[in-house]
Structure formats: C-alpha cells, structure tokens
Design an enzyme around this catalytic site. Sequence first.
Site, PDB file in Angstrom:
ATOM      1  N   GLY A 186       0.838  -1.186   0.000  1.00  0.00           N
ATOM      2  CA  GLY A 186       0.000   0.000   0.000  1.00  0.00           C
ATOM      3  C   GLY A 186       0.875   1.237   0.000  1.00  0.00           C
ATOM      4  O   GLY A 186       2.001   1.223  -0.514  1.00  0.00           O
ATOM      5  N   LYS A 222       3.779   9.531  18.551  1.00  0.00           N
ATOM      6  CA  LYS A 222       3.123   9.324  17.260  1.00  0.00           C
ATOM      7  C   LYS A 222       1.678   8.885  17.454  1.00  0.00           C
ATOM      8  O   LYS A 222       0.793   9.272  16.689  1.00  0.00           O
ATOM      9  CB  LYS A 222       3.884   8.270  16.448  1.00  0.00           C
ATOM     10  N   GLU A 257      -8.811   1.362  11.617  1.00  0.00           N
ATOM     11  CA  GLU A 257      -7.895   1.047  12.718  1.00  0.00           C
ATOM     12  C   GLU A 257      -8.280   1.854  13.969  1.00  0.00           C
ATOM     13  O   GLU A 257      -7.438   2.464  14.608  1.00  0.00           O
ATOM     14  CB  GLU A 257      -6.464   1.388  12.313  1.00  0.00           C
TER      15      GLU A 257
END
Length: 297
Positions: free
Chosen positions: A14, A179, A260
């Site tokens: 991807g 992050k 997700e």
Amino acid sequence: MMSENPTVALVGPGAIGTTIAAALHEVGRTPTVCGRTAHDHLELRFDGGQVVVPGPVHTDPAGIKRMFDLVFIAVKSTQIAAVAPWLSALCSAKTVVCVLQNGVEQKALFAPYLSASLVLPSVVWFPAQREPDASVWLRENARLTLPDTPEARIVQTALHGTRCAVDVAADFTTVAWRKLLQNAVGGLMVLAGRRAGMFSRADITGLALSYLQECLAVARAEGAALSDDVPREIVDRFHRAPADLSTSILADRQAGHPLEWDCRNGVVQRYGRAHGIPTPISDLIVPLLAAASDGPG
C-alpha cells in the site's frame, strides 16, 4: 554475523509499503513484494520524480520457496490475521519482522503468529497516500524510528543510503506514544469527513487540544516522557499542513474499509481504564469510530 546484504521481503504494497519497496529498489535492493492483489509494478511519486518498482506482486504464499532475513509488514492492524500465511512462508526462526504499523501494541498483536523476540515495532514518520491511478504520492521525506535493539541493525543495513532515513531511540516508548497522540487526534477527521484543513477552525483546535490532553495523561501513565507542550505541537503541525492532507484512517473510511479505530483511539480508552484515568472524550469518540468501521447500519 549479520549479512551486509540481507534478503528482504515486504508484505502489503500500500502507501507505506510502496514507499519502502521503492526506496530499496532505487538503490538496487529490490525486495520480494507480497500482497492480496497482483500488480505488474508499483509506482512511487514525489516532488521531482518517481520510482517504478517492477513486479510481480506475489499473491500466493505457497509460491514462496525461500525464507528471508528481514520482512517488512506494511498492512493495517485490521489485516494481521489475513497475512499470517505470509509469515509462515517468509519467516524462519531468525527472521526479523519489522512492523510498519500504527499503534503501540505491535508485539502483542503479532505474538499469536510469531515469536515476540522477532517482532520489531517501528514509528513511521511520513505521509504517503495512494492515488486513484494506484500510484503512491510521498508528500514528505520518509523516516522510520526503531527501538535501539540488535534487531534494528538489520533494518538500518537494508535501508542505508536510501531515501528512507532510519533512526533508533533508546526511549522508544516515548516516541511511539508521541506518534500515537498524532494518530489519535487524526481520528477526528473521520468523524468530520474532512482533511487537515479542518484544524484551522478554532472549535476543532479546542477539541483537539482537550482530546490530546486526555491522551497525554494516558501516555504518561504508560511510561512516555512527553512534555506539556506536545498537544500544542501536534495541533500546530496540523495547522501548518496542506489543507488537503489526508490520513490513512480517513482514506479507509471514504473507501468503506474497516478502520484502525482500536489501535489508534481505542487504546487510549482501554489503557485509561486500566490506570483509572477518566477519558470522557475517548468515551464519545471511540464508539463513533467503531460504529463507522464495523456497523451495524
């Protein structure tokens, strides 16, 4: 002794996977690429040029006749079970599996399929998005952060001299949670159906800062040494971003794919409960993201 030329495979071509494959191909280290869909090539575009990675993209794990020193896994957390056959086909007992995936739980998520000692988590610090023609647009310089462990050396060796920089962090927990906070607040883009320009609104800025304060409390409880300035730094980054900058979870929502939501947002709610930290914004956001992903309706 580690090889100076480790053999490399990549699962999941991807946006992130194509970036890594192109970085390797560009310096003559073309990886074996594996995925769900056959492609005769991969294409990475960036300001000033492009890299075309020749195929094929392998789609049948039974067709793989060797094992590799290093395997990059670049699929979403919702696809881990689906790539289990690839792990069996590509990995020996000594293979390092570098997970290019959101979240702070990569070792736990891959434990049912691999020895935890072989799983190398990473933090991906670059925006790459798939275009309608299936090419990938890399919008900033590519960089990975890895924990400072012996397993990280093979990734540094493989990517040395490529357009993807690699650094290691002694305090990887702090980097990973930093992050995650950025990813978590990006979930607001799904609920609004808007790209990064939405953060220029004063009301969204206020909501984002409140949510990030909640996430920060949980991150610190998990051992992350993050300063009070981090929420404002993250929001300021969104303010500086191009208004049309998207995020992978928004792209998945627009494509009707599973989200997700758990590894990016649910984790804050779950760990908050474990530490007894109130998470009122998560308690609103997480059910909405889960319903957007999984239904019913």
